[in-house]
Design a protein around this motif. Structure first.
Motif, PDB file in Angstrom:
ATOM      1  N   THR A 256       0.412  -1.520  -0.173  1.00  0.00           N
ATOM      2  CA  THR A 256      -0.003  -0.176  -0.117  1.00  0.00           C
ATOM      3  C   THR A 256       1.136   0.989   0.182  1.00  0.00           C
ATOM      4  O   THR A 256       0.482   2.441  -0.274  1.00  0.00           O
ATOM      5  N   GLY A 257       1.896   1.076   0.758  1.00  0.00           N
ATOM      6  CA  GLY A 257       3.002   2.348   0.319  1.00  0.00           C
ATOM      7  C   GLY A 257       3.636   2.867  -0.994  1.00  0.00           C
ATOM      8  O   GLY A 257       4.264   4.021  -0.918  1.00  0.00           O
ATOM      9  N   SER A 258       3.602   1.756  -2.319  1.00  0.00           N
ATOM     10  CA  SER A 258       3.585   2.211  -3.672  1.00  0.00           C
ATOM     11  C   SER A 258       2.817   2.142  -4.488  1.00  0.00           C
ATOM     12  O   SER A 258       3.335   3.137  -4.998  1.00  0.00           O
ATOM     13  N   ILE A 261      -3.655   2.239  -3.393  1.00  0.00           N
ATOM     14  CA  ILE A 261      -4.468   2.057  -3.772  1.00  0.00           C
ATOM     15  C   ILE A 261      -5.148   1.194  -2.329  1.00  0.00           C
ATOM     16  O   ILE A 261      -4.244   0.344  -1.082  1.00  0.00           O
ATOM     17  N   ARG A 262      -5.589   1.983  -1.296  1.00  0.00           N
ATOM     18  CA  ARG A 262      -6.066   0.872   0.093  1.00  0.00           C
ATOM     19  C   ARG A 262      -7.610   0.469   0.413  1.00  0.00           C
ATOM     20  O   ARG A 262      -8.529   1.255  -0.234  1.00  0.00           O
TER      21      ARG A 262
END
Length: 313
Positions: A256-258, A261-262
């Motif tokens: 999710t850090g890259s 989209i969460r």
């Protein structure tokens, strides 16, 4: 005259004997990394670096190609690698293919795989052979080459979510067509590549390449190319690997850090298993071993579907 408006310098700037303050075999040593007089370690790689901020490397005021001083060889002496990295510069100045995109199946590494595929393809067009990096790969890679385009890799069975590996169905199809038809396919491949948008995937590249081959060569050659693309399943590939058989060797994932989209990030590929009627138990095995400098943890999610009902556990 060729439209390479972003290749501002002639010749393109090159950096050789490139080393880094990180021992990739041992991992990060922050003290050495931040010491201006620290130890520099060999880098068994090469790259195209556009101008501007390039992350962990020194920012550049112009586009450049960079060749590592490797543990066994100097990568700037390998013609395949020079052609490969120069092609990345050409792709960046024409279609500008990005690393990845998002489509109706989830994350798609197709643009980045195409970029790597074209770099191998045009190196192959220039050398006339299917081996990539015979000089630099000697003693480093199995068989003494970094990659070979003489293979039967196809989508999605041989995809792992890494651009170099996932380029192989596309690049090896070009080798087969070059072996069959020769130089007549080179210009159609270039014109199709230059016309792509940054988010293009295999299907778009297939469509545009077939159109250029038919227009510039003939319909029979285009039909032969389509047959090869279909054999590789890159005309309309669904990135769902049929599970339940032999284990898939590896699968790279994003976090999710890259990507923005969460709370969950859909994978580059999925595994699909049809459960027989009456089956009461299913056992899944997933090895979440992390590897590499930027490794993290992956938590798999399983989607069950029965008719129109869905249940996530």
């Amino acid at each position: 005259a060729l439209g390479f408006t972003r290749l501002r310098e002639v010749p393109l700037r090159a950096s050789v004997n490139f080393r880094i303050p990180v021992d990739l075999a041992a991992g990060f040593d922050i003290a050495n990394l931040t010491d201006p007089d620290g130890v520099l370690f060999p880098m068994d790689n090469a790259m195209f670096m556009p101008s501007g901020d390039s992350g962990m490397f020194i920012p550049r005021d112009s586009d450049s190609i960079v060749f590592g001083q490797g543990t066994r060889s100097d990568f700037s002496y390998d013609g395949d690698i020079v052609y490969h990295e120069f092609t990345h510069a050409v792709v960046d100045s024409t279609s500008g293919l990005e690393a990845a995109t998002v489509d109706d199946q989830g994350l798609d590494i197709g643009p980045g795989a195409l970029n790597e595929g074209y770099a191998d393809i045009f190196a192959m067009f220039l050398t006339g052979n299917s081996g990539m990096g015979e000089y630099a790969g000697a003693g480093l890679a199995p068989g003494g080459v970094i990659r070979t385009l003489e293979n039967d890799k196809r989508c999605p069975d041989d995809l792992i979510g890494e651009v170099h590996e996932d380029s192989q169905p596309w690049a090896s199809a070009a080798w087969e067509l070059y072996d069959l038809y020769g130089d007549v396919i080179i210009q159609p491949y270039f014109d199709a590549m230059a016309s792509l948008t940054p988010q293009a995937d295999f299907a778009v590249a297939v469509r545009d390449t077939l159109a250029e081959i038919e227009s510039q060569v003939d319909a029979a050659t285009a039909a032969g190319a389509r047959a090869e693309f279909e054999r590789r399943n890159i005309v309309d590939c669904v990135r769902a690997i049929e599970g339940g058989g032999a284990p898939h060797p590896q699968l790279h994932g994003e976090g999710t850090g890259s990507v923005s989209i969460r709370p969950y990030v859909p994978g580059y590929m999925f595994f699909h298993v049809a459960i027989p009627s009456g089956q009461r138990q299913v056992r899944l095995s997933f090895d979440a071993t992390a590897g590499g400098m930027l490794a993290g943890s992956i938590i798999p999610y399983v989607l069950f579907k029965k008719g129109s009902e869905r249940l996530r556990i």
